[in-house]
Structures are given as C-alpha cells and as structure tokens.
Design an enzyme around this catalytic site. Structure first.
Site, PDB file in Angstrom:
ATOM      1  N   PHE A 188       0.779 -10.367   2.760  1.00 20.43           N
ATOM      2  CA  PHE A 188       0.117  -9.319   3.549  1.00 20.43           C
ATOM      3  C   PHE A 188       0.226  -9.679   5.020  1.00 20.43           C
ATOM      4  CE2 PHE A 188      -3.366  -7.433   5.883  1.00 20.43           C
ATOM      5  CZ  PHE A 188      -3.348  -6.115   5.435  1.00 20.43           C
ATOM      6  N   ASP A 217       2.456 -16.784   9.334  1.00 20.79           N
ATOM      7  CA  ASP A 217       1.313 -15.904   9.593  1.00 20.79           C
ATOM      8  C   ASP A 217       0.034 -16.667   9.260  1.00 20.79           C
ATOM      9  OD1 ASP A 217      -0.728 -14.064   9.545  1.00 20.79           O
ATOM     10  OD2 ASP A 217       0.426 -12.489   8.544  1.00 20.79           O
ATOM     11  N   LYS A 221      -7.840 -12.839  13.696  1.00 20.91           N
ATOM     12  CA  LYS A 221      -9.146 -12.961  13.027  1.00 20.91           C
ATOM     13  C   LYS A 221     -10.184 -13.862  13.730  1.00 20.91           C
ATOM     14  CE  LYS A 221      -8.262 -10.882   8.645  1.00 20.91           C
ATOM     15  NZ  LYS A 221      -6.937 -10.753   8.048  1.00 20.91           N
TER      16      LYS A 221
HETATM   17  C1  LIG Z   1      -5.846  -9.663   8.181  1.00 25.58           C
HETATM   18  C2  LIG Z   1      -4.441 -10.115   8.197  1.00 25.58           C
HETATM   19  C3  LIG Z   1      -3.473  -9.470   8.997  1.00 25.58           C
HETATM   20  C4  LIG Z   1      -3.760  -8.216   9.776  1.00 25.58           C
HETATM   21  O1  LIG Z   1      -4.740  -8.408  10.754  1.00 25.58           O
HETATM   22  P1  LIG Z   1      -5.426  -7.132  11.446  1.00 25.58           P
HETATM   23  O2  LIG Z   1      -6.238  -7.731  12.556  1.00 25.58           O
HETATM   24  O3  LIG Z   1      -6.266  -6.476  10.403  1.00 25.58           O
HETATM   25  O4  LIG Z   1      -4.338  -6.248  11.932  1.00 25.58           O
HETATM   26  C5  LIG Z   1      -2.206 -10.009   9.025  1.00 25.58           C
HETATM   27  N1  LIG Z   1      -1.877 -11.101   8.308  1.00 25.58           N
HETATM   28  C6  LIG Z   1      -2.788 -11.741   7.531  1.00 25.58           C
HETATM   29  C7  LIG Z   1      -2.372 -12.962   6.763  1.00 25.58           C
HETATM   30  C8  LIG Z   1      -4.090 -11.263   7.433  1.00 25.58           C
HETATM   31  O5  LIG Z   1      -4.968 -11.876   6.637  1.00 25.58           O
END
Ligand SMILES: *Cc1c(COP(=O)(O)O)cnc(C)c1O
Length: 401
Positions: A141, A226, A255
């Site tokens: 994701f 990521d 985050k």
């Molecule tokens: C939450 C998340 C995203 C997206 O972040 P947003 O601030 O909601 O756009 C991308 N990669 C990972 C691994 C995430 O957990």
C-alpha cells in the site's frame, strides 16, 4: 478543556458528518473529541486506550506538550513561507531529518502526506534513471493519488480509477527469485514497505530486502523504501530500514513525522543525482508550522528513547497477544509497536466489541486486527489492551455467527 463544539450532541455530530461528509469512510459510531498520551475520549466522556493512533500518526502521544509548545510559538511567528524563500524552521528540520535518517540520505523534499511523498519518489526515480518501469509488491500500500495508487496492490482501490499510470507491475513480497525475474534494464525503481501495514502487518525478510537492494544497484534501478507507517520509532528503531542496514536511494516518510500535523517527506540519496529546478514542487510543503512540529517531534522521540520503548512494549504486546488461548487466532506478528493479530474470521465485529470495552484498534485487510498505539503507551495500558482482546476473542465471547 470544554468548549461549545464538544458539547454538541453525539447524535447531532454523527448526523452532520453523515449528511455533509464525502461518505467515503466506513465509521464506528464513536465521536472522538479529545486525547492525551495513549488515551482518547468521546463526546459522551467515555475513555479509550487508542491503538489506532491515527493510523500510526500519534507516536509521541496525543496533546504532546513539546509539540503543542512548538506549534503555538510558530503559529504566532510565521505559518507559511513560500518555497521561493529560505526559512529558519525548515532549515533546522532538514538538518535534523538527514541526521536521523539512514546514512547516505542527505537531502529531503518536504510535502504534506504519505501519498505525496510516494508520488515525488516515483517522479524522482523516473527523472534520475530516464527509465519508466516500477516494480511494487503484492499486498503493498502506497497511497491513493493516481501515481501512488498505481503502486498499490488492492483491486478495490485501483479498479474504479483505471487506467492508472502505465509501467507498474507487481511481484509477491518476500520472494527474491520473483524480483530477480522482474527487474531489468528498463526498471526505474522498486518500491517496497519494510513491514507491509495495510496489507496485513507482514514483516519483510531481511535477506529479501537486502537482496532487492543489491539487485537494484546491479541493474541500475533505484530502491524506494516506503517508511510512511514504519518510520519514527514505530518498529523499535527510528526507521525500520535500520533493522536490516538498508541504504535506500529514496525513503518516503509521513504519518508520525510532525506529531499529528500533516507532513510528508522524501529523503534522497546520492544515486538520484541533481534534480532540475522547478520539475516538482508543493505550495504547503515545508511550511514553518509543520516544520516546527516535526522538529519538536523528532527531538522528543530521541530524548525519550521512543524507538527502544517501542521495541520493549511491542515485545510485551506481542507476547501477551500470542498467549491468548483462542481458536479464532491464526497468527500474531509484527515489529515493535506495529502488531497484527490474524484471525480465522473477519476482524470487524471483534474490533467493534473491543471498542465497546474501551480499546480502539484498526483492521489491516479483512481478517487482521492491527495495533498502532502511541509509543508513549504505558506497560499497564499494554496489559489492559491484552486483557480486553482476550475478553473479545476468548471462549466466553460467543464468536461470530
Ligand atoms: C498511510 C500510508 C501511505 C499514504 O499516506 P497518506 O498520508 O494517507 O497519503 C503510504 N504508504 C504507506 C506504507 C502508508 O501506510
């Protein structure tokens, strides 16, 4: 801590959100109005231990005094500074970010969310390599904007918006031989999470991640990690990369970075080279308010040794959950305070019951209960969480019909 808004009737608040909100989010019938540390309160005054933690945002705890002070002072001084000018807070944050990041990441692009960080990393990878293809992992994701969505696995998120960005393909996670078959001389980048979060709390294998990194080096592709969910102490290290000594070319964070304020960043390594002026940008990216919050947040994480805390309390939480004698549990897994309990049945009814007992947690896919508490959670609170999970999963719970 009272004000008029919060005294609005519980049902009236829900009614207004249902009528005027986008309707995109399935919601529990709970109105959260206040938080402190690892606890939150609803409009009826009920207290909860918060293992949703804003989906892994609230690492330093709700209403963190250091963040409050930094934000308050900065709000009185300067809130926005266009990127055509230099700024003191931004400069300090950039220096601090690269200081705590894995070695080699000496520059950063600042933005406002995880998806934006991923979006930027993908663009930088195409720029730097002059290649187009991107390899991502099944169950991965990376966000909801069209570029980030193109690297995101789940059909339910992708299908309504196709065609997405061309050139993206998916391979199974933790299977190096499949990655070896996929990366070639047209691959701009491989993008992976160190622990797949949304995909079900699936920790990456160290050998695998190092193998992918070596493969990228060998074949001229960039390695994008990521760390949007795993960053800033969550997994027991400042960044999950540190568990395996990874040296990504691009590292996406967001985050927890700014103690709850919206912010994201891409950390940039030497293989990316110079980025031409004006090829990318953001109006709000690197605004002094978010930078002040992030600076206070990172300093707090370091001063309070939150990564170590996450390692210790994560071990306690995982051990406690693993010891629950329930025929409903398939597996307990995770890294630090990123913990998943995979059930043999759908997780949603159990999460609702858990909320009824005063513990908020989230799902990761249909069958996984996910726990992402603030890293300031106490041992006692961890034990209460375990006890209440045991109550909902234990033999007295009645199970699902
Ligand atoms: C939450 C998340 C995203 C997206 O972040 P947003 O601030 O909601 O756009 C991308 N990669 C990972 C691994 C995430 O957990």
């Amino acid at each position: 801590m009272e004000n008029g808004e919060w005294r609005m009737e519980n049902d009236e608040i829900i009614g207004l959100e249902e009528r005027h909100g986008s309707g995109l989010y399935p919601r529990q019938p709970i109105v959260l109005v206040r938080g402190e540390g690892a606890r939150v309160w609803d409009a009826k005054g009920r207290e909860y231990i918060d293992c949703v933690g804003g989906h892994g945002v609230a690492n330093v705890g709700h209403a963190n005094p250091a963040v409050i002070q930094a934000v308050t002072e900065q709000a009185e001084r300067l809130v926005i500074c266009p990127n055509g000018f230099y700024n003191d807070r931004r400069a300090r944050l950039l220096a601090e970010l690269v200081r705590v990041a894995p070695p080699g990441l000496e520059r950063a692009f600042l933005c406002n969310s995880g998806a934006e960080a991923v979006e930027a990393a993908l663009k930088f990878a195409r720029l730097a390599t002059r290649r187009k293809k991107v390899i991502a992992a099944m169950r991965g994701f990376h966000g909801r904007t069209l570029g980030a969505l193109s690297a995101t696995w789940r059909k339910q998120y992708r299908r309504p918006f196709e065609p997405l960005v061309p050139g993206f393909s998916f391979v199974p996670y933790n299977r190096l031989e499949r990655m070896e078959q996929a990366v070639d001389e047209k691959t701009a980048a491989v993008i992976l999470e160190v622990v797949q979060g949304e995909g079900g709390v699936i920790p990456g294998d160290g050998e695998y991640l190092r193998g992918v990194q070596a493969l990228c080096r060998e074949r001229g592709a960039l390695f994008i990690v990521d760390e949007v969910q795993t960053g800033f102490g969550r997994t027991g290290r400042m960044f999950a990369c540190e568990h395996y000594d990874l040296r990504p070319d691009l590292m996406c964070v967001a985050k927890a970075i700014a103690g709850g304020l919206p912010m994201g960043a891409v950390l940039i390594g030497p293989r990316v080279g110079d980025l031409p002026k004006k090829v990318h940008g953001s109006t709000f990216g690197g605004n002094p308010l978010a930078c002040a919050a992030a600076l206070a947040t990172i300093r707090y994480i370091k001063a309070e040794h939150l990564p170590r805390r996450a390692a210790e309390l994560g071990a306690r939480l995982q051990a406690g959950l693993s010891a629950i004698p329930s025929p409903l549990v398939r597996e307990v897994r995770g890294l630090g305070l990123m913990v998943g309990v995979e059930l043999k049945v759908k997780a949603a009814p159990y999460l609702a019951r858990l909320a009824g007992l005063g513990v908020l947690a989230l799902s990761a896919g249909a069958t996984v209960m996910r726990f992402l508490p603030p890293l300031v959670i106490s041992e006692e609170e961890v034990d209460i969480v375990v006890e209440r999970v045991e109550t909902v999963l234990g033999r007295h719970s009645g199970g699902e019909r």
